[in-house]
Design a protein around this motif. Sequence first.
Motif, PDB file in Angstrom:
ATOM      1  N   ILE A 184       0.890  -1.161   0.000  1.00 47.72           N
ATOM      2  CA  ILE A 184       0.000   0.000   0.000  1.00 47.72           C
ATOM      3  C   ILE A 184       0.926   1.208   0.000  1.00 47.72           C
ATOM      4  O   ILE A 184       1.724   1.387   0.909  1.00 47.72           O
ATOM      5  CB  ILE A 184      -0.921   0.037   1.235  1.00 47.72           C
ATOM      6  CG1 ILE A 184      -1.888  -1.149   1.222  1.00 47.72           C
ATOM      7  CG2 ILE A 184      -1.699   1.355   1.280  1.00 47.72           C
ATOM      8  CD1 ILE A 184      -2.792  -1.220   2.451  1.00 47.72           C
ATOM      9  N   ASN A 216      -0.758   5.748   4.515  1.00 43.72           N
ATOM     10  CA  ASN A 216      -1.818   4.962   3.887  1.00 43.72           C
ATOM     11  C   ASN A 216      -1.858   3.533   4.430  1.00 43.72           C
ATOM     12  O   ASN A 216      -2.934   2.941   4.555  1.00 43.72           O
ATOM     13  CB  ASN A 216      -1.635   4.938   2.367  1.00 43.72           C
ATOM     14  CG  ASN A 216      -1.955   6.269   1.725  1.00 43.72           C
ATOM     15  OD1 ASN A 216      -2.739   7.044   2.253  1.00 43.72           O
ATOM     16  ND2 ASN A 216      -1.340   6.543   0.592  1.00 43.72           N
ATOM     17  N   GLN A 271      -3.780   3.857   7.678  1.00 43.17           N
ATOM     18  CA  GLN A 271      -5.190   4.196   7.503  1.00 43.17           C
ATOM     19  C   GLN A 271      -6.006   3.080   6.854  1.00 43.17           C
ATOM     20  O   GLN A 271      -7.211   2.959   7.092  1.00 43.17           O
ATOM     21  CB  GLN A 271      -5.314   5.488   6.695  1.00 43.17           C
ATOM     22  CG  GLN A 271      -4.773   6.700   7.432  1.00 43.17           C
ATOM     23  CD  GLN A 271      -4.750   7.961   6.582  1.00 43.17           C
ATOM     24  OE1 GLN A 271      -5.091   7.925   5.403  1.00 43.17           O
ATOM     25  NE2 GLN A 271      -4.352   9.079   7.171  1.00 43.17           N
ATOM     26  N   GLN A 272      -5.364   2.250   6.038  1.00 43.99           N
ATOM     27  CA  GLN A 272      -6.102   1.204   5.328  1.00 43.99           C
ATOM     28  C   GLN A 272      -5.938  -0.189   5.931  1.00 43.99           C
ATOM     29  O   GLN A 272      -6.554  -1.153   5.471  1.00 43.99           O
ATOM     30  CB  GLN A 272      -5.663   1.171   3.859  1.00 43.99           C
ATOM     31  CG  GLN A 272      -5.952   2.460   3.101  1.00 43.99           C
ATOM     32  CD  GLN A 272      -5.579   2.369   1.635  1.00 43.99           C
ATOM     33  OE1 GLN A 272      -5.776   1.338   0.989  1.00 43.99           O
ATOM     34  NE2 GLN A 272      -5.031   3.453   1.098  1.00 43.99           N
ATOM     35  N   SER A 283      -7.027  -1.561   8.594  1.00 46.48           N
ATOM     36  CA  SER A 283      -8.234  -2.157   9.166  1.00 46.48           C
ATOM     37  C   SER A 283      -9.039  -2.943   8.124  1.00 46.48           C
ATOM     38  O   SER A 283      -9.859  -3.798   8.470  1.00 46.48           O
ATOM     39  CB  SER A 283      -9.122  -1.079   9.794  1.00 46.48           C
ATOM     40  OG  SER A 283      -9.523  -0.131   8.816  1.00 46.48           O
ATOM     41  N   LYS A 284      -8.808  -2.669   6.853  1.00 42.71           N
ATOM     42  CA  LYS A 284      -9.493  -3.407   5.775  1.00 42.71           C
ATOM     43  C   LYS A 284      -8.920  -4.814   5.614  1.00 42.71           C
ATOM     44  O   LYS A 284      -9.542  -5.670   4.974  1.00 42.71           O
ATOM     45  CB  LYS A 284      -9.348  -2.668   4.444  1.00 42.71           C
ATOM     46  CG  LYS A 284      -9.953  -1.272   4.424  1.00 42.71           C
ATOM     47  CD  LYS A 284      -9.680  -0.610   3.080  1.00 42.71           C
ATOM     48  CE  LYS A 284     -10.193   0.821   3.043  1.00 42.71           C
ATOM     49  NZ  LYS A 284      -9.868   1.475   1.729  1.00 42.71           N
ATOM     50  N   TYR A 285      -7.737  -5.037   6.207  1.00 44.60           N
ATOM     51  CA  TYR A 285      -7.055  -6.322   6.056  1.00 44.60           C
ATOM     52  C   TYR A 285      -6.663  -6.838   7.444  1.00 44.60           C
ATOM     53  O   TYR A 285      -5.486  -6.809   7.821  1.00 44.60           O
ATOM     54  CB  TYR A 285      -5.820  -6.167   5.169  1.00 44.60           C
ATOM     55  CG  TYR A 285      -6.101  -5.403   3.892  1.00 44.60           C
ATOM     56  CD1 TYR A 285      -6.665  -6.036   2.794  1.00 44.60           C
ATOM     57  CD2 TYR A 285      -5.822  -4.032   3.795  1.00 44.60           C
ATOM     58  CE1 TYR A 285      -6.937  -5.335   1.621  1.00 44.60           C
ATOM     59  CE2 TYR A 285      -6.085  -3.332   2.629  1.00 44.60           C
ATOM     60  CZ  TYR A 285      -6.647  -3.989   1.552  1.00 44.60           C
ATOM     61  OH  TYR A 285      -6.918  -3.288   0.397  1.00 44.60           O
TER      62      TYR A 285
END
Length: 288
Positions: A172, A177, A180-181, A183-185
Amino acid sequence: MKGSLLLVFLFLFFASCKKSEIKVPSYNEGELTIVADESFKSVTEALAEGYMISYPKTKLKVVTQKEDLAFLDLLNGKAKIIVMSRDLSKNEKEAFKNKVDLELLPARFAVDAVVFIVPKNSSIEKISLDEIRQGLESDEKRFIFDGTNSSNLNFVAQKLGKAPSDLKFNIITGNENVVQQLSKYPDKIGVISLNTISRPYGKEATFLRSMIKVLPVEDKGRLFEPNIENLREMKYPFSRVLYFLTSEANFNLANGFIRFSCTQLGQMIVQKEGLQKYNLYQREVQMR
């Protein structure tokens, strides 16, 4: 005779004007671009701001570039000063000597770290060196880095005695980033720089810290957190020293900035960034 004297006078006049226009190298005025991996952006910008406050006639700009590419920019004359974290290879040292034609003098100024993070609500509480090594060899690609050619990937690979191309991972782009991202994984582990989240009272760093847990790393049965004490003693397994490299041969802005960063004032800025200062200054108190 008078005509000859006039010609001599005019020659001396214009010669003196031309000489006065010659720019003498100076550390306290002018413009400088500093190239740093995005992982070190916060501390580099803080030092640049401190330098401009100390020398108001200077204008310093920090440009982010992947660590490997920044080094190439230095070799090719596109950058005058860069920030590095990993050790240079034998070939890179030879390339520096041949292209820059200066003695290689790393100017060490801070101790940072590569840290492993999970979402705040994750059940994972720690990670071991063996788990990191095995995970980076697995097709599951459990780890998320901020990009190829980045300082974080380079340093972890060097620590494990591997080439970055030998490791298996997801990407990522950008340290922030990744945070921040992540939590999606929920089954993944992010890999970022400590400096991304280290500024104690920084609004952005505080927000990023609120989203994650930083995992202590287990090595030989002991847990090590990336705190100041473990950075100072280099006990945290992924502690790393940040240093400047420059192609500047004289004492101009680049070397002036390096000197400032390594003095007590610069080291205080490093400390305020939440990193371990490299140069330790003793405090002397006189008792009367």
